[in-house]
Design a protein around this motif. Structure first.
Motif, mmCIF file in Angstrom:
data_model
loop_
_atom_site.group_PDB
_atom_site.id
_atom_site.type_symbol
_atom_site.label_atom_id
_atom_site.label_comp_id
_atom_site.label_asym_id
_atom_site.label_seq_id
_atom_site.Cartn_x
_atom_site.Cartn_y
_atom_site.Cartn_z
ATOM 1 N N LEU A 179 55.694 56.380 34.981
ATOM 2 C CA LEU A 179 54.340 55.935 34.661
ATOM 3 C C LEU A 179 53.495 56.012 35.919
ATOM 4 N N THR A 180 52.218 56.264 35.734
ATOM 5 C CA THR A 180 51.287 56.349 36.866
ATOM 6 C C THR A 180 50.165 55.330 36.682
ATOM 7 N N PHE A 181 50.019 54.466 37.682
ATOM 8 C CA PHE A 181 48.959 53.463 37.694
ATOM 9 C C PHE A 181 48.049 53.724 38.899
ATOM 10 N N PRO A 182 46.867 53.135 38.932
ATOM 11 C CA PRO A 182 46.026 53.248 40.135
ATOM 12 C C PRO A 182 46.690 52.556 41.326
ATOM 13 N N ALA A 183 46.295 52.982 42.510
ATOM 14 C CA ALA A 183 46.793 52.336 43.725
ATOM 15 C C ALA A 183 46.385 50.867 43.737
ATOM 16 N N GLU A 184 47.233 50.038 44.327
ATOM 17 C CA GLU A 184 46.905 48.617 44.445
ATOM 18 C C GLU A 184 46.130 48.323 45.721
ATOM 19 N N VAL A 185 46.090 49.260 46.615
ATOM 20 C CA VAL A 185 45.396 49.052 47.878
ATOM 21 C C VAL A 185 44.079 49.823 47.853
ATOM 22 N N ALA A 186 43.064 49.250 48.466
ATOM 23 C CA ALA A 186 41.738 49.866 48.434
ATOM 24 C C ALA A 186 41.719 51.166 49.227
ATOM 25 N N GLU A 187 40.818 52.043 48.822
ATOM 26 C CA GLU A 187 40.712 53.354 49.454
ATOM 27 C C GLU A 187 40.369 53.254 50.934
ATOM 28 N N ASN A 188 39.584 52.225 51.324
ATOM 29 C CA ASN A 188 39.128 52.137 52.713
ATOM 30 C C ASN A 188 40.219 51.718 53.672
ATOM 31 N N VAL A 189 41.419 51.374 53.158
ATOM 32 C CA VAL A 189 42.533 51.046 54.047
ATOM 33 C C VAL A 189 43.094 52.315 54.685
ATOM 34 N N ALA A 190 42.780 53.459 54.109
ATOM 35 C CA ALA A 190 43.095 54.765 54.702
ATOM 36 C C ALA A 190 44.581 54.959 54.942
ATOM 37 N N GLY A 191 45.397 54.541 53.982
ATOM 38 C CA GLY A 191 46.815 54.872 54.053
ATOM 39 C C GLY A 191 47.639 54.041 55.004
ATOM 40 N N ILE A 192 47.084 52.958 55.572
ATOM 41 C CA ILE A 192 47.861 52.082 56.449
ATOM 42 C C ILE A 192 48.963 51.426 55.621
ATOM 43 N N THR A 193 50.173 51.445 56.139
ATOM 44 C CA THR A 193 51.320 50.957 55.387
ATOM 45 C C THR A 193 51.665 49.529 55.784
ATOM 46 N N ASN A 194 51.660 48.628 54.831
ATOM 47 C CA ASN A 194 52.056 47.246 55.102
ATOM 48 C C ASN A 194 52.398 46.582 53.772
ATOM 49 N N PHE A 195 53.676 46.278 53.601
ATOM 50 C CA PHE A 195 54.126 45.651 52.361
ATOM 51 C C PHE A 195 54.207 44.132 52.485
ATOM 52 N N ASN A 196 53.684 43.584 53.581
ATOM 53 C CA ASN A 196 53.648 42.139 53.785
ATOM 54 C C ASN A 196 52.772 41.484 52.712
ATOM 55 N N PRO A 197 53.346 40.613 51.860
ATOM 56 C CA PRO A 197 52.529 40.026 50.784
ATOM 57 C C PRO A 197 51.427 39.106 51.288
ATOM 58 N N PHE A 198 51.470 38.701 52.558
ATOM 59 C CA PHE A 198 50.377 37.894 53.112
ATOM 60 C C PHE A 198 49.197 38.766 53.553
#
Length: 562
Positions: A47-66
């Motif tokens: 299944l394909t959903f929209p990204a959960e992170v905003a576009e302006n984050v520019a691909g920065i990776t951080n899975f920290n829930p805080f």
């Protein structure tokens, strides 16, 4: 928080391509098992959903829930429990049950047999660590466990066998809904990271249904964990989170099958999406709360209940909903409750009644005449002391649903002889006006969540009046010691019958004092296809909304299995 609708700016395809080119480097880790399977009638390959992170984050990776820009918020770390925002049912999750041992002691029993993605067992000590972390680092206390907002602060969190025992310094029932949303963290991974709000996590070790497959800064691939504690309920083998879309592009992606679900705004979803293929294309805009007309009660003449009643009677809620939502959302009950889903909270006096205020211009004019708001030779009314009355209706520029609603409201006000006009300002300026109390009327959101003290109560509680630095829920500045006592008592009450009685007192204030006027329900949107998966929440099966995606993912089944 309710998502706002910005004025459409046209297709974003070019921008998305450009964003892809600017992405950061790739991440690839071993998955927790699973992998996409061919469609065998028992699994959903992808299944394909929209990204959960905003576009302006520019691909920065951080899975920290805080992190405010967490790369994925829903599928790695899990909460103690999930409360459906529709039927208010509390669904056991990491905690199998809870009980208030007494008025100040809450006990959660932690599920056995849950493992983290690295194979380590999830324990009650992990839960206690997660909650105590918020005491050590107050900036991480996103659930308000250790402060005195809506209930007394916690004094201790301790492990007792398979239980986690939370002791509060006083009544704290209103903290329950936020407390159960705390994402449980693995102590063996997080105990040495220092301030959790500053930690950058690139390889999440969660307990959730998916493991990190790959991420290229734009496209996040999640793979099903075969060792997930309720793996038998997860038919989705691979989940793709990709792209930020405006309404036009989202509708195109959905129609083409490039998206399987979307929860942003698509105006008139019936025409834009569902009608194009009624067999496969569906939507459900569940009521999440109410859009309300908020008066500045701290200044005359809006401190006059007679004026507020007249205005409330003279607004055409059906037309307002039609213009703002294409009639997708129903006119809202003046009770402030989300009906019919919260009917069980209605006091007896209103049970079975239509609590949407009727549109009656003649009655509105009659009320205004009786209250001394006389019409002049120009057809407009003056204040009872004879001075001019020309209120401004402040509305956020670019919020097209609010602007459409404001146009109807002002037209209705003019029909009853009130010389109102719309004043459009940038959203930031409207927020500043809320902080300063510098407005006559504006539109607001009244949250329809299950914890009434934190939602309807916060709209009426004097300690929730905005400050010069913060917009709080009581934008209208309703101040009444008796109301404060009701909200305070409701905040600490754990008995359902007593909660209903106290909620009824707040409903009575809404129905007779009109601190705000409820206009139409605000949506939690779910727009989806059923060619790959069925079991989505709907009006017929209202088990959750897009706020409960973790629960929804366990209810999806292949089309042939439904």
């Amino acid at each position: 928080m309710k998502r706002r609708t910005l004025l459409a700016t046209g297709p974003l395809a070019a921008a998305l391509v450009a964003g892809t080119a600017a992405c950061s480097g790739q991440i690839s880790t071993s998955s927790g098992g699973g992998g996409a399977a061919s469609g065998d009638g028992t699994t959903i390959p992808q299944l394909t959903f929209p990204a959960e992170v905003a576009e302006n984050v520019a691909g920065i990776t951080n899975f920290n829930p805080f992190s405010p820009n967490v790369t994925s918020r829903n599928y790695f770390y899990e909460p103690l429990m999930i409360r459906s925002s529709m039927n208010c049912e509390v669904v056991p999750w990491i905690a199998t049950e809870y009980t208030w041992r007494d008025e100040t002691t809450l006990v959660f029993t932690i599920r056995e047999g849950v493992t983290w993605a690295d194979g380590e067992p999830l324990t009650p000590e992990d839960v206690a660590f997660t909650l105590n972390l918020r005491k050590e680092f107050p900036a991480a206390d996103d659930i308000g466990l250790w402060n005195d907002v809506f209930g007394a602060p916690a004094e201790s969190v301790e492990v007792d066998g398979q239980d986690v025992v939370i002791s509060f310094s006083g009544l704290a029932a209103a903290k329950f809904d936020s407390l159960i949303t705390a994402k449980v963290l693995p102590q063996h991974v997080w105990q040495d990271v220092g301030d959790p709000t500053q930690y950058v996590e690139e390889e999440p070790v969660g307990s959730g249904p998916f493991a990190l497959g790959s991420y290229n800064g734009r496209r996040l691939q999640l793979t099903r964990r075969e060792d997930y504690w309720q793996a038998e309920k997860v038919a989705v083998q691979e989940l793709i989170l990709e792209g930020n879309y405006d309404a036009t592009n989202a509708a195109l992606k959905l129609a083409a099958g490039d998206l399987d679900a979307y929860w942003g705004e698509i105006p008139n979803p019936e025409q834009a999406f569902a009608a194009k293929d009624p067999a496969l294309n569906h939507y459900w805009y569940a009521p999440a709360g109410s859009t309300v007309l908020t008066y500045n009660l701290a200044q005359a003449p809006f401190d006059d209940v007679a004026l507020r009643e007249a205005i409330s009677q003279g607004l055409d809620k059906d037309e307002i909903s039609a213009k703002a939502t294409y009639s997708v959302m129903a006119p809202a009950s003046q009770t402030g409750l989300k009906l019919p889903y919260a009917e069980n909270l209605l006091p007896e006096a209103y049970a079975g009644q239509d609590t949407v205020l009727p549109f009656d211009t003649a009655k509105a004019e009659e009320l205004l005449d009786a209250a001394g708001y006389e019409k002049g030779s120009d057809g407009f009314r003056t204040l009872p002391d004879g001075t001019a009355f020309a209120p401004k209706f402040l509305v956020q520029a670019g919020w097209i649903d609010y602007q459409a609603a404001a146009d109807v409201v002002v037209r209705n006000l003019q029909s009853m002889g009130i010389n109102a006009s719309v004043q459009t300002s940038p959203p930031e300026a409207v927020d500043q006006a809320k902080k300063d109390g510098d407005f006559d009327m504006l539109l607001e959101y009244l949250h329809g969540g299950c914890e009434v003290a934190r939602n309807l109560g916060s709209k009426l509680s004097s300690d929730q009046i905005p400050t010069e630095d913060t917009v709080r829920a009581n934008v209208g500045r309703w101040e009444d010691p008796a109301t404060d006592e009701i909200v305070a008592e409701l905040s600490g009450e754990t008995d359902p019958e007593a909660q209903k009685a106290l909620t009824g007192e707040l409903v009575e204030i809404m129905m007779t004092q009109y601190p705000v006027t409820c206009l139409f329900y605000a949506p939690a949107r779910m727009i989806y296809r059923t060619d790959k998966a069925e079991g989505w929440p709907s009006e017929e099966e209202p088990y959750g909304t897009n706020s409960e995606m973790l629960m929804i993912i366990t209810r999806l089944v292949p089309p042939s299995a439904s």
